[in-house]
Scaffold this active site. Structure first.
Site, mmCIF file in Angstrom:
data_model
loop_
_atom_site.group_PDB
_atom_site.id
_atom_site.type_symbol
_atom_site.label_atom_id
_atom_site.label_comp_id
_atom_site.label_asym_id
_atom_site.label_seq_id
_atom_site.Cartn_x
_atom_site.Cartn_y
_atom_site.Cartn_z
ATOM 1 N N ASP A 1 -41.947 -38.228 -4.937
ATOM 2 C CA ASP A 1 -42.463 -37.954 -6.473
ATOM 3 C C ASP A 1 -43.490 -38.762 -6.797
ATOM 4 O O ASP A 1 -44.636 -37.067 -7.761
ATOM 5 C CB ASP A 1 -41.262 -37.744 -7.510
ATOM 6 C CG ASP A 1 -39.926 -37.000 -7.219
ATOM 7 O OD1 ASP A 1 -40.243 -35.927 -6.224
ATOM 8 O OD2 ASP A 1 -38.687 -37.766 -7.630
ATOM 9 N N GLU B 1 -45.467 -29.219 -1.877
ATOM 10 C CA GLU B 1 -46.214 -29.918 -2.338
ATOM 11 C C GLU B 1 -47.589 -29.143 -1.714
ATOM 12 O O GLU B 1 -48.895 -29.841 -1.970
ATOM 13 C CB GLU B 1 -46.579 -31.000 -1.079
ATOM 14 C CG GLU B 1 -47.048 -30.477 0.428
ATOM 15 C CD GLU B 1 -45.132 -29.789 1.550
ATOM 16 O OE1 GLU B 1 -45.508 -29.832 2.666
ATOM 17 O OE2 GLU B 1 -44.401 -29.560 0.695
ATOM 18 N N ASN C 1 -41.427 -38.526 2.512
ATOM 19 C CA ASN C 1 -40.384 -38.806 2.423
ATOM 20 C C ASN C 1 -39.465 -39.599 2.737
ATOM 21 O O ASN C 1 -38.462 -39.799 3.320
ATOM 22 C CB ASN C 1 -40.014 -37.407 1.751
ATOM 23 C CG ASN C 1 -40.962 -36.642 0.772
ATOM 24 O OD1 ASN C 1 -40.880 -36.980 -0.568
ATOM 25 N ND2 ASN C 1 -40.835 -35.388 1.148
ATOM 26 N N HIS D 1 -38.133 -40.099 -1.201
ATOM 27 C CA HIS D 1 -38.345 -38.823 -2.555
ATOM 28 C C HIS D 1 -38.796 -39.159 -3.069
ATOM 29 O O HIS D 1 -39.838 -38.552 -4.294
ATOM 30 C CB HIS D 1 -36.985 -37.941 -2.146
ATOM 31 C CG HIS D 1 -36.946 -37.488 -1.557
ATOM 32 N ND1 HIS D 1 -37.670 -36.138 -0.739
ATOM 33 C CD2 HIS D 1 -35.602 -37.415 -0.324
ATOM 34 C CE1 HIS D 1 -36.652 -35.610 0.250
ATOM 35 N NE2 HIS D 1 -35.551 -36.353 0.357
#
Length: 289
Positions: free
Chosen positions: A184, A210, A175, A180
């Site tokens: 994803d 996660e 991230n 981000h």
């Protein structure tokens, strides 16, 4: 014009009218299940006054335009920062078909079109109650209900039950370094790799952040450990991609089996979590059982 022709014209549904967008994933959970019906053109974005307002940091102020077409609708990117994606492919403009998933930043929408719009919409809302909109895996709520039932059943019949808790290694680094949206993509990619390995009777779920859980009824510890190793190797060997660049990750896991001394699902999860912590402490990219 005859009365019959007039009546048909009056009640005929114009092309594209029976369609809507439904929010199936967003950081702001209050947006989940939000529906906007589609008629004329609407702008989707962060800007107040948009046809669908998505107040998410990685959604542009005027992100995309949804516009009617002869056979339905199309979506056009409006020069957004993070792009407009339909079914995993970035598009400048694309025709939409019923069931298409649209990603704007980290928000995910589903395009619904068909004769029974209410039935389609409520079907999506039911799916949201069971599944994580980003990854398609079951959500935490469904996982805990499933685990409660399976623990009771396995104890009643004296059958084995194992649980695998998986965690993406160095996910914060992904991230921080790639953004981000790359994070994803890692979560979606992990779900795509693991889901086909789950049996019909198993439960694969996103536990939080996660972390993912795979509940394995009728499976003893050694069988669960072998499956966990297979998953670990598959993730290690897979090259995910984001923005055209390779993205490699590994996972660590903890595998625990229900034992007579455990007091319910929470104890089984805690046992797997302790083993996951050990796998991380021993260097990551490994399974502890």
């Amino acid at each position: 014009m005859t009365f019959e022709e007039t009546r048909i014209r009056r009640f005929e549904r114009p092309a594209g009218e029976a369609a809507c967008l439904v929010v199936i994933h967003a950081a702001d959970r209050r947006l989940l299940g939000m529906r906007v019906e589609l008629g004329g053109e609407i702008v989707v974005g962060r800007e107040e006054g948009s046809g669908l307002v998505l107040d998410e940091p990685d959604v542009s102020r005027r992100h995309a335009l949804v516009l009617p077409r002869d056979q339905g609708h199309a979506i056009r990117d409006l020069g957004s920062t993070n792009g407009t994606w339909v079914n995993g492919a970035e598009v400048e403009e694309a025709a939409l078909r019923g069931g298409d998933q649209i990603r704007l930043g980290s928000a995910v929408l589903k395009y619904l079109a068909g004769g029974d719009l209410e039935a389609l919409y409520h079907s999506e809302v039911r799916a949201l109650a069971l599944h994580d909109g980003l990854t398609g895996a079951h959500n935490r709520h469904h996982l805990l209900e499933f685990l409660e039932r399976e623990v009771a059943r396995c104890r009643r019949h004296g059958r084995p039950l194992s649980l695998l808790l998986l965690d993406v290694d160095h996910f914060k680094r992904v991230n921080d370094e790639r953004g981000h949206l790359a994070g994803d993509e890692v979560l979606r990619g992990l779900a795509r790799l693991v889901a086909p390995l789950a049996r019909r009777e198993d439960c694969f779920a996103r536990y939080g952040g996660e972390e993912f859980v795979l509940v394995l009824p009728e499976t003893a510890l050694e069988g669960a450990r072998l499956l966990a190793e297979r998953i670990r190797r598959r993730v290690e060997e897979e090259e995910l991609r984001h923005d055209g660049r390779p993205l490699r990750v590994t996972v660590s896991g903890g595998v625990a089996e229900l034992s007579p001394g455990m007091e319910g699902p929470a104890a089984l999860l805690a046992a797997a979590d302790a083993l996951l912590y050990r796998a991380k402490a021993e260097g990551r990219n490994r399974i502890a059982a």
